[in-house]
Scaffold this motif. Structure first.
Motif, PDB file in Angstrom:
ATOM      1  N   LEU A  49      55.371  49.743  41.792  1.00  0.00           N
ATOM      2  CA  LEU A  49      54.331  50.528  42.449  1.00  0.00           C
ATOM      3  C   LEU A  49      53.744  49.770  43.640  1.00  0.00           C
ATOM      4  CD1 LEU A  49      52.803  53.187  42.280  1.00  0.00           C
ATOM      5  CD2 LEU A  49      51.157  52.100  40.761  1.00  0.00           C
ATOM      6  N   VAL A  53      53.716  51.243  47.394  1.00  0.00           N
ATOM      7  CA  VAL A  53      52.461  51.545  48.078  1.00  0.00           C
ATOM      8  C   VAL A  53      52.277  50.675  49.316  1.00  0.00           C
ATOM      9  CG1 VAL A  53      49.940  51.456  47.866  1.00  0.00           C
ATOM     10  CG2 VAL A  53      51.310  52.446  46.025  1.00  0.00           C
ATOM     11  N   ALA A 109      47.162  54.705  43.862  1.00  0.00           N
ATOM     12  CA  ALA A 109      48.495  55.175  44.238  1.00  0.00           C
ATOM     13  C   ALA A 109      48.422  56.510  44.973  1.00  0.00           C
ATOM     14  CB  ALA A 109      49.365  55.305  42.994  1.00  0.00           C
ATOM     15  N   SER A 185      53.108  56.092  39.052  1.00  0.00           N
ATOM     16  CA  SER A 185      51.821  55.919  38.386  1.00  0.00           C
ATOM     17  C   SER A 185      51.707  56.777  37.128  1.00  0.00           C
ATOM     18  CB  SER A 185      50.673  56.256  39.338  1.00  0.00           C
ATOM     19  OG  SER A 185      50.646  57.639  39.633  1.00  0.00           O
TER      20      SER A 185
END
Length: 433
Positions: A49, A53, A109, A185
């Motif tokens: 993640l 991101v 996120a 997420s």
């Protein structure tokens, strides 16, 4: 001292205490299984993640670092809360704070704000601090002979979540898409559910609170001893029973025990953190990395009851020294194993086993060497030192690996192992005195 629950008339008899201890260990183990599901799932997705991101894969390693930082920061406050309000309140509070961290990760996120993502992952690290405190909670009512065994049973229960959790990434992505979240997420929704369930198990199942109950038992024993000496129940400590071993040895051995746990944890984190990079540099696949880390995790937790039984039978210090010897064998394997997958995997299993022995027996030492009234504070300091050492050496491992690969990293780990052995030997001398 607050009393969270009423105490039944027979709960402080020998049979009553043993029954309460068995139930407390079962509740703590179940809560740890549930909480471990959330941690195992989120740690697996956190690095991915971060890379997605931020757009910078080089930052993905900060996921585990932020988790360790959050666990280190939370260790002492949770221990202080336990000392004031009991284990039940402290553990449940930690679960709820971890839920807040997971919510923050999901929100970060969605809006793609990396800073919020890092803060959320750090807050989620509180769940790891809860697991560490749960293992100490298993010792509150344990007899000295069974203290290491009961602690190790809670440590063992982490295995289930650590093994199953990473396999939730696929279902988590499906859930994230269905809820309109960032796909990676979605797994944190499982984390929220797992932490809430763990908190509910502790809140409703950990009654009476083992720490508060242990204090009540100690006070009752002291009152009886005072009465036998012709004093009043609240008479000064001069009329109390003879001091325990923990009272006689002083604080130096307590901090030495904390140090040996922290050193062992640092060695494990540093070598484990660079194993994926080492394997991929030698042509290993992602699947091979996953298998290697899985067997390492199995080495960390699966045999922890045996480490607890050994510490109860032979004493914690011999088990700690054996653990450091196993860590030394692991460091030698990674230093000289080169591109051999078999040697690296064997070394990672040994790394997990050595960590297990040092951690289980070391935590037992911290508890045994500390007077009951000071135990929560010292246990919190141990957890903080342990996670801080892991975070520092985990971060330094990248630099060391860049300088000279596994040989340089393993050599520095060897220095830490020698320090750990020296601390253990010094502690054995002080304990004998």
């Amino acid at each position: 001292m607050p009393h969270a629950q009423p105490v039944t008339p027979d709960s402080r008899t020998g049979d009553g205490v043993r029954a309460l201890q068995r139930r407390s260990v079962a509740v703590l183990a179940l809560a740890t299984v549930l909480g471990g599901l959330g941690i195992g799932a989120s740690l697996s997705a956190g690095a991915l993640l971060i890379a997605d991101v931020t757009g910078n894969p080089a930052l993905s390693g900060f996921g585990s670092t932020m988790n360790a930082v959050g666990a280190a920061v939370a260790g002492i406050p949770l221990a202080r809360l336990a000392a004031r309000r009991g284990r039940r309140v402290a553990l449940t509070t930690g679960n709820l704070l971890a839920v807040g961290g997971a919510l923050l990760v999901i929100g970060a996120a969605l809006v793609e704000i990396p800073v919020l993502l890092f803060v959320g992952l750090a807050a989620l690290g509180i769940a790891a601090a809860v697991q560490l405190q749960a293992r100490f909670a298993a010792t509150d009512l344990a007899t000295p002979a069974h203290r290491a065994r009961d602690l190790s049973l809670v440590v063992w229960s982490i295995t289930i979540g650590a093994v199953i959790g990473p396999n939730l990434i696929g279902p988590g992505e499906t859930l994230g898409d269905a809820l309109g979240l960032h796909a990676l997420s979605g797994i944190f929704v499982f984390t929220i559910a797992a932490q809430l369930c763990a908190g509910l198990v502790v809140w409703f199942g950990l009654r009476p609170d083992p720490l508060l109950e242990a204090r009540g038992i100690a006070k009752t024993a002291g009152d009886h001893a005072n009465a036998a000496l012709g004093g009043e129940p609240d008479e000064p400590a001069s009329a109390s029973p003879a001091p325990t071993t923990a009272m006689r040895v002083g604080r130096a051995p307590q901090f030495l025990a904390i140090a040996l746990v922290a050193l062992g944890h640092a060695v494990m984190v540093g070598i484990m953190a660079m194993t994926p990079l080492h394997l991929t540099h030698h042509g290993g696949s992602i699947e091979l990395v996953g298998i290697t880390i899985s067997i390492h995790i199995a080495g960390m937790y699966a045999l922890s009851p045996l480490a607890g039984i050994a510490a109860g039978r032979f004493g914690p210090i011999p088990v700690v020294l054996t653990g450091y010897a196993v860590l030394a064998a692991a460091a030698a394997g990674t230093a000289f194993g080169g591109g051999s997958v078999v040697v690296v995997q064997t070394s990672l299993v040994l790394l997990g086993l050595g960590w297990c022995m040092v951690t289980v027996a070391g935590a037992t030492l911290v508890t045994a060497l500390t007077p009951e009234v000071e135990r929560p504070a010292r246990q919190g300091q141990s957890d903080t030192a342990m996670n801080a050492a892991g975070a520092v050496f985990g971060a330094a491992s990248g630099v060391l690996f860049a300088v000279g690969g596994f040989p340089v990293l393993s050599s520095v780990a060897g220095v830490l192992i020698v320090l750990g052995i020296a601390v253990s030997l010094r502690l054995r001398v002080l304990a004998r005195r």
